[in-house]
Scaffold this active site. Structure first.
Site, PDB file in Angstrom:
ATOM      1  N   ARG A   1      -7.166   4.265  28.688  1.00 21.45           N
ATOM      2  CA  ARG A   1      -7.220   5.719  28.463  1.00 21.45           C
ATOM      3  C   ARG A   1      -5.832   6.226  28.182  1.00 21.45           C
ATOM      4  NH1 ARG A   1     -10.565   9.402  32.554  1.00 21.45           N
ATOM      5  NH2 ARG A   1      -9.249   8.557  34.167  1.00 21.45           N
TER       6      ARG A   1
ATOM      7  N   THR B   1      -4.253  12.308  26.196  1.00 21.83           N
ATOM      8  CA  THR B   1      -5.452  12.810  25.507  1.00 21.83           C
ATOM      9  C   THR B   1      -6.747  12.386  26.204  1.00 21.83           C
ATOM     10  OG1 THR B   1      -5.651  10.822  24.159  1.00 21.83           O
ATOM     11  CG2 THR B   1      -4.266  12.592  23.287  1.00 21.83           C
TER      12      THR B   1
ATOM     13  N   ASP C   1      -9.389   5.477  41.639  1.00 25.91           N
ATOM     14  CA  ASP C   1      -9.255   4.643  40.443  1.00 25.91           C
ATOM     15  C   ASP C   1      -9.899   3.288  40.736  1.00 25.91           C
ATOM     16  OD1 ASP C   1      -7.117   4.365  37.809  1.00 25.91           O
ATOM     17  OD2 ASP C   1      -8.018   2.561  38.673  1.00 25.91           O
TER      18      ASP C   1
HETATM   19  N1  URA Z   1     -11.862   5.950  36.193  1.00 25.11           N
HETATM   20  C1  URA Z   1     -11.704   5.691  37.490  1.00 25.11           C
HETATM   21  O1  URA Z   1     -11.324   4.595  37.863  1.00 25.11           O
HETATM   22  N2  URA Z   1     -11.995   6.668  38.390  1.00 25.11           N
HETATM   23  C2  URA Z   1     -12.435   7.877  38.022  1.00 25.11           C
HETATM   24  O2  URA Z   1     -12.695   8.718  38.881  1.00 25.11           O
HETATM   25  C3  URA Z   1     -12.584   8.128  36.634  1.00 25.11           C
HETATM   26  C4  URA Z   1     -12.284   7.153  35.747  1.00 25.11           C
END
Ligand code: URA
Length: 209
Positions: A104, A108, A200
């Site tokens: 990601r 953005t 995460d």
């Molecule tokens: N990716 C993750 O690891 N956790 C989230 O809350 C959103 C995306």
């Protein structure tokens, strides 16, 4: 919500709650994810076709039923998808495996591809894409866009957790892709994290934070 399967089995819900705890260790988190993914595999494979197979029991011959696991491809969105992948392979060890590397962009939140490796003959296969978190939906949409070019027989998407924004985005882009999840949380925050969520997923699986 059409085409969304909420897996509300008590064992799945129990394990997910344990995973959400901020003080769960990396090893506990990984073990629970493995167990939970194995349980989710039951639901995701529920409509897999069966073939008649002759089998000799110690007493007589009968016609049993078997799935052709080799027709199934689990596609892991790196890196967190690998946590689900392992649990699914526990119960479908003959499945083929593909990997999509996406990160990601922190500014953005768009998905950027850096790796793509699939088995051959994808037109003959059913795909189950795995990624623990369906958050903005950008990675899922990018992965499915790419996979559809290979013209597979079907595509399903499995996550542990999602939110209304993630479901809406994936369904808008790919209404034919069924979503399997253990929970639909409240919302996304401004950084694209699911609330209340579990943090995460990649960091929690691999102990990188
Ligand atoms: N990716 C993750 O690891 N956790 C989230 O809350 C959103 C995306």
């Amino acid at each position: 919500m059409g085409n969304v399967h909420l897996i509300d089995h008590p064992l799945v819900q129990h394990k997910l709650t344990l995973m959400r705890r901020k003080d769960a260790s990396t090893s506990t988190f990984r073990t629970l994810l493995n167990e939970l993914s194995t349980l989710m595999a039951y639901e995701v494979t529920r409509d897999m076709p069966l073939q008649d197979v002759e089998v000799e029991t110690p007493l007589e011959t009968m016609t049993g039923k078997m799935i052709d696991g080799k027709k199934l491809v689990f596609v892991s969105i790196l890196r967190a998808g690998n946590g689900i992948l392992e649990g699914m392979l526990n119960v479908v060890p003959g499945a083929r495996v593909g990997h999509v590397g996406l990160y990601r962009d922190p500014e953005t939140l768009e998905a950027v591809e850096y790796y793509f490796k699939m088995p051959q003959d994808m037109q003959e296969r059913d795909i189950v894409v795995v990624d623990p978190m369906l958050a903005t939906g950008n990675s899922a949409i990018a992965a499915v866009n790419r996979l559809k070019k290979l013209k597979p027989k079907s595509i399903k998407f499995v996550c542990l957790l999602t939110c209304p924004e993630g479901i809406a985005a994936l369904q808008k882009a790919h209404p034919d892709v069924a979503i399997y999840t253990a929970a639909i949380d409240r919302q996304l925050n401004e950084h694209g994290y699911i609330l209340p969520g579990l943090g995460d997923a990649g960091d929690r699986i691999f102990g990188t934070k």
